[in-house]
Motif scaffolding. Structure first.
Motif, PDB file in Angstrom:
ATOM      1  N   CYS A 336      39.710  50.095  30.275  1.00  0.00           N
ATOM      2  CA  CYS A 336      40.462  49.238  31.195  1.00  0.00           C
ATOM      3  C   CYS A 336      39.632  48.502  32.239  1.00  0.00           C
ATOM      4  O   CYS A 336      40.034  47.427  32.698  1.00  0.00           O
ATOM      5  CB  CYS A 336      41.535  50.058  31.921  1.00  0.00           C
ATOM      6  SG  CYS A 336      42.631  50.961  30.808  1.00  0.00           S
ATOM      7  N   THR A 337      38.507  49.078  32.662  1.00  0.00           N
ATOM      8  CA  THR A 337      37.794  48.504  33.802  1.00  0.00           C
ATOM      9  C   THR A 337      37.029  47.232  33.463  1.00  0.00           C
ATOM     10  O   THR A 337      36.512  46.574  34.381  1.00  0.00           O
ATOM     11  CB  THR A 337      36.825  49.531  34.411  1.00  0.00           C
ATOM     12  OG1 THR A 337      35.934  50.009  33.380  1.00  0.00           O
ATOM     13  CG2 THR A 337      37.591  50.694  35.018  1.00  0.00           C
ATOM     14  N   CYS A 339      38.421  44.677  32.724  1.00  0.00           N
ATOM     15  CA  CYS A 339      39.280  43.689  33.395  1.00  0.00           C
ATOM     16  C   CYS A 339      39.707  44.181  34.778  1.00  0.00           C
ATOM     17  O   CYS A 339      39.682  43.419  35.745  1.00  0.00           O
ATOM     18  CB  CYS A 339      40.522  43.396  32.562  1.00  0.00           C
ATOM     19  SG  CYS A 339      40.200  42.622  30.958  1.00  0.00           S
ATOM     20  N   HIS A 340      40.100  45.447  34.844  1.00  0.00           N
ATOM     21  CA  HIS A 340      40.683  45.982  36.076  1.00  0.00           C
ATOM     22  C   HIS A 340      39.649  46.791  36.865  1.00  0.00           C
ATOM     23  O   HIS A 340      39.622  48.021  36.811  1.00  0.00           O
ATOM     24  CB  HIS A 340      41.896  46.856  35.740  1.00  0.00           C
ATOM     25  CG  HIS A 340      43.050  46.091  35.191  1.00  0.00           C
ATOM     26  ND1 HIS A 340      43.874  45.324  35.974  1.00  0.00           N
ATOM     27  CD2 HIS A 340      43.509  45.955  33.910  1.00  0.00           C
ATOM     28  CE1 HIS A 340      44.799  44.761  35.222  1.00  0.00           C
ATOM     29  NE2 HIS A 340      44.598  45.118  33.962  1.00  0.00           N
ATOM     30  N   SER A 341      38.808  46.058  37.589  1.00  0.00           N
ATOM     31  CA  SER A 341      37.803  46.692  38.438  1.00  0.00           C
ATOM     32  C   SER A 341      37.374  45.717  39.515  1.00  0.00           C
ATOM     33  O   SER A 341      37.768  44.543  39.503  1.00  0.00           O
ATOM     34  CB  SER A 341      36.592  47.130  37.603  1.00  0.00           C
ATOM     35  OG  SER A 341      35.954  46.001  37.023  1.00  0.00           O
ATOM     36  N   PRO A 344      34.915  42.970  37.284  1.00  0.00           N
ATOM     37  CA  PRO A 344      35.207  43.008  35.844  1.00  0.00           C
ATOM     38  C   PRO A 344      34.206  42.185  35.037  1.00  0.00           C
ATOM     39  O   PRO A 344      33.638  41.209  35.548  1.00  0.00           O
ATOM     40  CB  PRO A 344      36.614  42.408  35.764  1.00  0.00           C
ATOM     41  CG  PRO A 344      36.726  41.550  36.987  1.00  0.00           C
ATOM     42  CD  PRO A 344      35.933  42.236  38.036  1.00  0.00           C
ATOM     43  N   ALA A 350      40.137  40.924  38.838  1.00  0.00           N
ATOM     44  CA  ALA A 350      41.111  41.824  38.222  1.00  0.00           C
ATOM     45  C   ALA A 350      42.505  41.209  38.252  1.00  0.00           C
ATOM     46  O   ALA A 350      42.947  40.745  39.308  1.00  0.00           O
ATOM     47  CB  ALA A 350      41.120  43.161  38.950  1.00  0.00           C
ATOM     48  N   ASP A 353      45.047  41.903  40.955  1.00  0.00           N
ATOM     49  CA  ASP A 353      44.188  42.695  41.848  1.00  0.00           C
ATOM     50  C   ASP A 353      44.349  44.195  41.593  1.00  0.00           C
ATOM     51  O   ASP A 353      44.173  45.021  42.491  1.00  0.00           O
ATOM     52  CB  ASP A 353      44.482  42.374  43.322  1.00  0.00           C
ATOM     53  CG  ASP A 353      43.339  42.820  44.246  1.00  0.00           C
ATOM     54  OD1 ASP A 353      42.175  42.770  43.801  1.00  0.00           O
ATOM     55  OD2 ASP A 353      43.614  43.229  45.382  1.00  0.00           O
ATOM     56  N   LEU A 354      44.680  44.555  40.354  1.00  0.00           N
ATOM     57  CA  LEU A 354      44.834  45.958  39.974  1.00  0.00           C
ATOM     58  C   LEU A 354      43.471  46.497  39.542  1.00  0.00           C
ATOM     59  O   LEU A 354      42.942  46.113  38.500  1.00  0.00           O
ATOM     60  CB  LEU A 354      45.849  46.085  38.827  1.00  0.00           C
ATOM     61  CG  LEU A 354      46.119  47.494  38.306  1.00  0.00           C
ATOM     62  CD1 LEU A 354      46.662  48.382  39.419  1.00  0.00           C
ATOM     63  CD2 LEU A 354      47.093  47.435  37.140  1.00  0.00           C
ATOM     64  N   ARG A 355      42.923  47.390  40.333  1.00  0.00           N
ATOM     65  CA  ARG A 355      41.581  47.924  40.085  1.00  0.00           C
ATOM     66  C   ARG A 355      41.677  49.397  39.712  1.00  0.00           C
ATOM     67  O   ARG A 355      42.198  50.197  40.495  1.00  0.00           O
ATOM     68  CB  ARG A 355      40.702  47.730  41.315  1.00  0.00           C
ATOM     69  CG  ARG A 355      40.611  46.263  41.762  1.00  0.00           C
ATOM     70  CD  ARG A 355      39.829  46.119  43.048  1.00  0.00           C
ATOM     71  NE  ARG A 355      39.840  44.739  43.513  1.00  0.00           N
ATOM     72  CZ  ARG A 355      39.189  44.304  44.585  1.00  0.00           C
ATOM     73  NH1 ARG A 355      38.467  45.163  45.311  1.00  0.00           N
ATOM     74  NH2 ARG A 355      39.245  43.031  44.935  1.00  0.00           N
TER      75      ARG A 355
END
Length: 409
Positions: A336-337, A339-341, A344, A350, A353-355
């Motif tokens: 997942c990270t 994209c979501h970090s 990314p 992200a 803005d979901l990290r």
């Protein structure tokens, strides 16, 4: 920097697309309203098919529609076309930038089809072309038999919904149905409405009698466009409503929402004629409510996923592996990270803005992670990182345990 530039370009294209679409739809709705609400001319002028008086912005307006063509063509004649063309061109550019450039992430879903990346891109482009060709053929074959044509066009749209959801990942399928209908609408303007109007103007310029058929065809296609409008808008907005496009019967969910949208649009068309067809609004609203009730999530005590999941795999709670946040963080890092970090690797920033590179963030969004990854199965997109069923079940057990016992880490 490249990711940032692409993200910025995407924002600009979205902005342009929305602004152009608002302008196109607004003008289309206005002319439908005007045409439907015209009253006989107050002075009894036989050359006036109808007129409407209105007040807006502190001024009074008198709009008139002629029975035929004016005796002399005005030098400044407004053409309703560039809003339509800009909407389609910006929409196709946005589709190409996001979906067609990353088919493995957005178009392909191994659980739905076995298309390769190149095949998916070609199929998406072919879909829009064939959508127009099939629709145009129906119009030419049926002529002005409106009842028959309306039924066949409705079946054609249903076929497009079934084809798209059978070929592409759910989110892309909904978007491509909207793009196909949008292509039909823009092609109606480009290939039928504007050329017909040009022939009429050219005939007047030569002093010849005007053939009424191009005008009638143009109006027919314009009427079709107004009924397509709300279904297209829903299809575009629904990419933000995973509950619909992730449903195992997502084609029929889309069909129901589109049917409701068309009925509601018809209610307003009739309203402009001075009538109140409350039954249309009632049926459209009932379809919406029934569809939302159908989509409502359910989860039984012994299943790791909802029955609405496209690949539901019931498993008893005692069979689920235990997992703590540290283990889930390893799964997030692996799948997942990108994209979501905070930084990314697959995009500039992200999404939403979901990290998910910190344990605290992962725990805060446990319910969302469970729903997106386990219940709806839309993450990772196209399962591009090959998240396993065992890992999904670990996430389910962890999220459920955390919800019951917040002290569980």
């Amino acid at each position: 920097m490249a990711d940032y530039l692409l993200e910025s370009l995407g924002l600009l294209l979205r902005w342009l697309h929305i602004v152009a679409a608002i302008a196109w739809i607004g003008e289309s709705f206005y002319f439908v309203m005007l045409d439907r609400s015209l009253k006989p001319a107050a002075d009894g002028d036989a050359a006036i098919a109808g007129e409407q008086w209105s007040v807006h912005g502190g001024g009074f307006y008198r709009k008139q529609k002629l029975v035929g063509a004016p005796a002399q063509m005005p030098a400044d004649l407004h053409w309703s076309k560039w809003k339509a063309y800009t909407t389609w061109l910006s929409g196709f550019a946005l589709l190409s930038l996001l979906y067609l450039s990353s088919p493995q992430m957005y178009l392909v879903d191994p659980g739905v089809n076995a298309l390769g990346s190149d095949q998916a891109v070609l199929a998406a482009i072919a879909l829009m072309v064939l959508a127009w060709l099939g629709y145009d053929l129906l119009c030419r074959l049926c002529g002005f038999r409106e009842g028959l044509l309306g039924a066949l066009v409705a079946l054609w749209v249903i076929g497009l919904c079934l084809a798209c959801t059978g070929l592409f990942a759910g989110r892309a399928a909904y978007l491509l149905v909207g793009a196909a209908l949008g292509t039909i609408m823009a092609a109606n303007v480009f290939f039928v409405i504007i050329p017909g109007q040009r022939r009429m103007v050219a005939a007047l310029g030569r002093g010849e009698a005007v053939d009424p058929v191009p005008g009638l065809r143009g109006k027919q296609r314009s009427v079709h466009n107004t009924y397509f409008t709300l279904p297209v808008v829903f299809a575009m907005l629904s990419v933000h409503y995973a509950t619909a496009y992730a449903h195992p019967h997502n084609a029929w969910v889309l069909i129901l929402f589109m049917a409701a949208a068309a009925l509601i649009r018809q209610f307003f068309v009739v309203w402009h004629s001075g009538k109140r067809a409350w039954g249309l609004l009632g049926v459209g609203s009932a379809i919406l409510l029934a569809t939302f009730a159908w989509l409502a999530p359910t989860r039984n005590a012994t299943s790791a996923v909802t029955p609405n999941s496209a690949v539901a795999a019931p498993m008893h709670a005692t069979e689920l592996p235990a997992a703590d946040t540290a283990e889930i963080q390893k799964i997030m890092k692996l799948h997942c990270t990108a994209c979501h970090s905070a930084q990314p690797s697959l995009m500039a920033s992200a999404p939403k803005d979901l990290r998910l590179d910190e344990a605290q963030q992962i725990e805060r969004h446990a319910a969302l992670i469970r729903r997106q990854v386990v219940d709806l199965r839309i993450m990772p997109p196209g399962n591009i990182t090959s998240l396993s069923e065992a890992e999904r079940l670990q996430i389910a057990r962890w999220a459920d345990t955390l919800a019951v016992d917040p002290a569980f880490k």
